[in-house]
Design an enzyme around this catalytic site. Sequence first.
Site, PDB file in Angstrom:
ATOM      1  N   THR A  11      -8.945  -7.307  -0.297  1.00 45.31           N
ATOM      2  CA  THR A  11      -9.039  -6.868   1.106  1.00 45.31           C
ATOM      3  C   THR A  11      -8.208  -5.635   1.413  1.00 45.31           C
ATOM      4  O   THR A  11      -8.289  -5.112   2.528  1.00 45.31           O
ATOM      5  CB  THR A  11      -8.597  -8.003   2.054  1.00 45.31           C
ATOM      6  OG1 THR A  11      -7.294  -8.437   1.647  1.00 45.31           O
ATOM      7  CG2 THR A  11      -9.563  -9.165   2.033  1.00 45.31           C
ATOM      8  N   GLY A  13      -5.397  -2.247  -0.386  1.00 44.70           N
ATOM      9  CA  GLY A  13      -4.630  -1.639  -1.473  1.00 44.70           C
ATOM     10  C   GLY A  13      -5.366  -1.522  -2.794  1.00 44.70           C
ATOM     11  O   GLY A  13      -6.511  -1.067  -2.861  1.00 44.70           O
ATOM     12  N   ARG A  34      -7.672 -13.621   1.926  1.00 48.44           N
ATOM     13  CA  ARG A  34      -7.633 -14.544   3.071  1.00 48.44           C
ATOM     14  C   ARG A  34      -8.326 -13.966   4.295  1.00 48.44           C
ATOM     15  O   ARG A  34      -8.759 -14.690   5.170  1.00 48.44           O
ATOM     16  CB  ARG A  34      -6.176 -14.877   3.445  1.00 48.44           C
ATOM     17  CG  ARG A  34      -5.435 -15.712   2.416  1.00 48.44           C
ATOM     18  CD  ARG A  34      -3.950 -15.670   2.655  1.00 48.44           C
ATOM     19  NE  ARG A  34      -3.473 -14.287   2.622  1.00 48.44           N
ATOM     20  CZ  ARG A  34      -2.214 -13.919   2.811  1.00 48.44           C
ATOM     21  NH1 ARG A  34      -1.296 -14.831   3.065  1.00 48.44           N
ATOM     22  NH2 ARG A  34      -1.871 -12.643   2.747  1.00 48.44           N
ATOM     23  N   ASN A  87      -4.783  -9.851  -8.995  1.00 46.02           N
ATOM     24  CA  ASN A  87      -4.120  -8.775  -8.262  1.00 46.02           C
ATOM     25  C   ASN A  87      -3.373  -9.281  -7.029  1.00 46.02           C
ATOM     26  O   ASN A  87      -2.351  -8.694  -6.651  1.00 46.02           O
ATOM     27  CB  ASN A  87      -5.201  -7.748  -7.864  1.00 46.02           C
ATOM     28  CG  ASN A  87      -4.733  -6.784  -6.817  1.00 46.02           C
ATOM     29  OD1 ASN A  87      -3.925  -5.899  -7.092  1.00 46.02           O
ATOM     30  ND2 ASN A  87      -5.225  -6.947  -5.589  1.00 46.02           N
ATOM     31  N   TYR A 153      11.437 -11.233  -6.092  1.00 42.02           N
ATOM     32  CA  TYR A 153      10.195 -10.506  -6.407  1.00 42.02           C
ATOM     33  C   TYR A 153      10.191 -10.121  -7.889  1.00 42.02           C
ATOM     34  O   TYR A 153       9.197 -10.331  -8.598  1.00 42.02           O
ATOM     35  CB  TYR A 153      10.044  -9.270  -5.511  1.00 42.02           C
ATOM     36  CG  TYR A 153       8.790  -8.477  -5.820  1.00 42.02           C
ATOM     37  CD1 TYR A 153       7.525  -9.010  -5.545  1.00 42.02           C
ATOM     38  CD2 TYR A 153       8.853  -7.212  -6.410  1.00 42.02           C
ATOM     39  CE1 TYR A 153       6.358  -8.293  -5.848  1.00 42.02           C
ATOM     40  CE2 TYR A 153       7.702  -6.494  -6.715  1.00 42.02           C
ATOM     41  CZ  TYR A 153       6.453  -7.038  -6.428  1.00 42.02           C
ATOM     42  OH  TYR A 153       5.309  -6.333  -6.736  1.00 42.02           O
ATOM     43  N   GLY A 184       4.581   1.416 -10.763  1.00 45.52           N
ATOM     44  CA  GLY A 184       5.713   1.716  -9.875  1.00 45.52           C
ATOM     45  C   GLY A 184       5.184   1.784  -8.448  1.00 45.52           C
ATOM     46  O   GLY A 184       4.219   1.097  -8.113  1.00 45.52           O
ATOM     47  N   VAL A 186       3.243   2.228  -5.243  1.00 42.29           N
ATOM     48  CA  VAL A 186       1.853   2.524  -4.874  1.00 42.29           C
ATOM     49  C   VAL A 186       1.758   2.438  -3.351  1.00 42.29           C
ATOM     50  O   VAL A 186       2.247   1.463  -2.756  1.00 42.29           O
ATOM     51  CB  VAL A 186       0.866   1.504  -5.486  1.00 42.29           C
ATOM     52  CG1 VAL A 186      -0.564   2.015  -5.359  1.00 42.29           C
ATOM     53  CG2 VAL A 186       1.194   1.181  -6.937  1.00 42.29           C
ATOM     54  N   GLU A 189      -0.564  -1.586   1.516  1.00 36.36           N
ATOM     55  CA  GLU A 189       0.068  -2.357   2.600  1.00 36.36           C
ATOM     56  C   GLU A 189       1.308  -3.105   2.095  1.00 36.36           C
ATOM     57  O   GLU A 189       1.931  -3.871   2.826  1.00 36.36           O
ATOM     58  CB  GLU A 189      -0.948  -3.341   3.195  1.00 36.36           C
ATOM     59  CG  GLU A 189      -2.071  -2.642   3.924  1.00 36.36           C
ATOM     60  CD  GLU A 189      -3.118  -3.595   4.512  1.00 36.36           C
ATOM     61  OE1 GLU A 189      -2.912  -4.824   4.497  1.00 36.36           O
ATOM     62  OE2 GLU A 189      -4.149  -3.088   4.970  1.00 36.36           O
TER      63      GLU A 189
END
Length: 253
Positions: A11, A13, A34, A87, A153, A184, A186, A189
């Site tokens: 949805t 990126g 989603r 992804n 993360y 690296g 990008v 969102e």
Amino acid sequence: MSKIALITGATSGIGAALSHLLAANGFDLILTGRRNKRLVELEHDLASRYKAKCLLLCFDVTKQGQVQSSLESLPGNWKEIDVLINNAGLAVGLDTVDNGEIEDWERMIDTNVKGLLYVTRTVTPWMKQRKSGHIINISSIAGKEAYPMGGVYCGTKHAVQAISHAMRIELLPFGIKVGVIAPGMVDTEFSHVRFKGDAARAKSVYNGLTPLSPVDVAETILFLITRPAHVNIDDLLIMPTAQGSARDVFRNQ
Ligand code: NDP
Ligand code: 8X3
């Protein structure tokens, strides 16, 4: 015959850019995320631009039951997935381990690690039956090195690296390729989500430098999945020219 690719997190990126590129290159697509409205808009766009054949599945990768029932609902041939792109993922918050929000940690671990596992657990047996398939897991520079305030993360993306390595070995006898791409910065969102909608803070991440675009990453993924049968790119780090490590960037002020 067209190949079938399943892209999680289509949805926005990287996932959205990859959907366009694969549609333009003749793939049939299973697109997930989603936000159903975005999926429907994407499908219309891909159909009108490239006459692409798409199947939409709206589910949350963190909900194991939803993942499994959505994927198992795929009709007939759509289960014959040639390429799985894991992804869907996110960072939430930027804080030290002693101060971080527990809820942020749960979201990152549930999405980036458990979500990837749930999707893979359902799709891989179909690939094994056909002794064919290619799985690309999206890691990050954060899967190669850790940085302060990104511990959780970074931990999730290090986990993606380790899981991918194990899968590659497990799937050798089935001829299934497993590759990792680790970008690296990008411009997607991603920072908007990390900073919980703080647009100014999200924009400041890319001040004075040219980050990768989602298309840069999508083009690289297309390269990975179009190598000859005997060639697998195990692990590929792709960085903006202005970024030398997770923390070293050169900014023109
Ligand atoms: P975006 O925020 O633009 O896209 C993230 C995608 O993941 C969206 O399509 C979103 O869909 C989906 N997603 C997030 N959570 C869930 C969930 N619980 N269930 C289903 N789908 C979900 O970010 P990017 O395109 O940048 O991120 C894609 C991947 O690239 C991520 O794994 C990220 O960690 C990685 N990455 C990003 C970098 C960057 O600098 N941008 C660098 C390195 C790696 P929806 O909200 O509709 O569910
Ligand atoms: C996203 C890139 O540097 O914010 O994976 O971890 S970074």
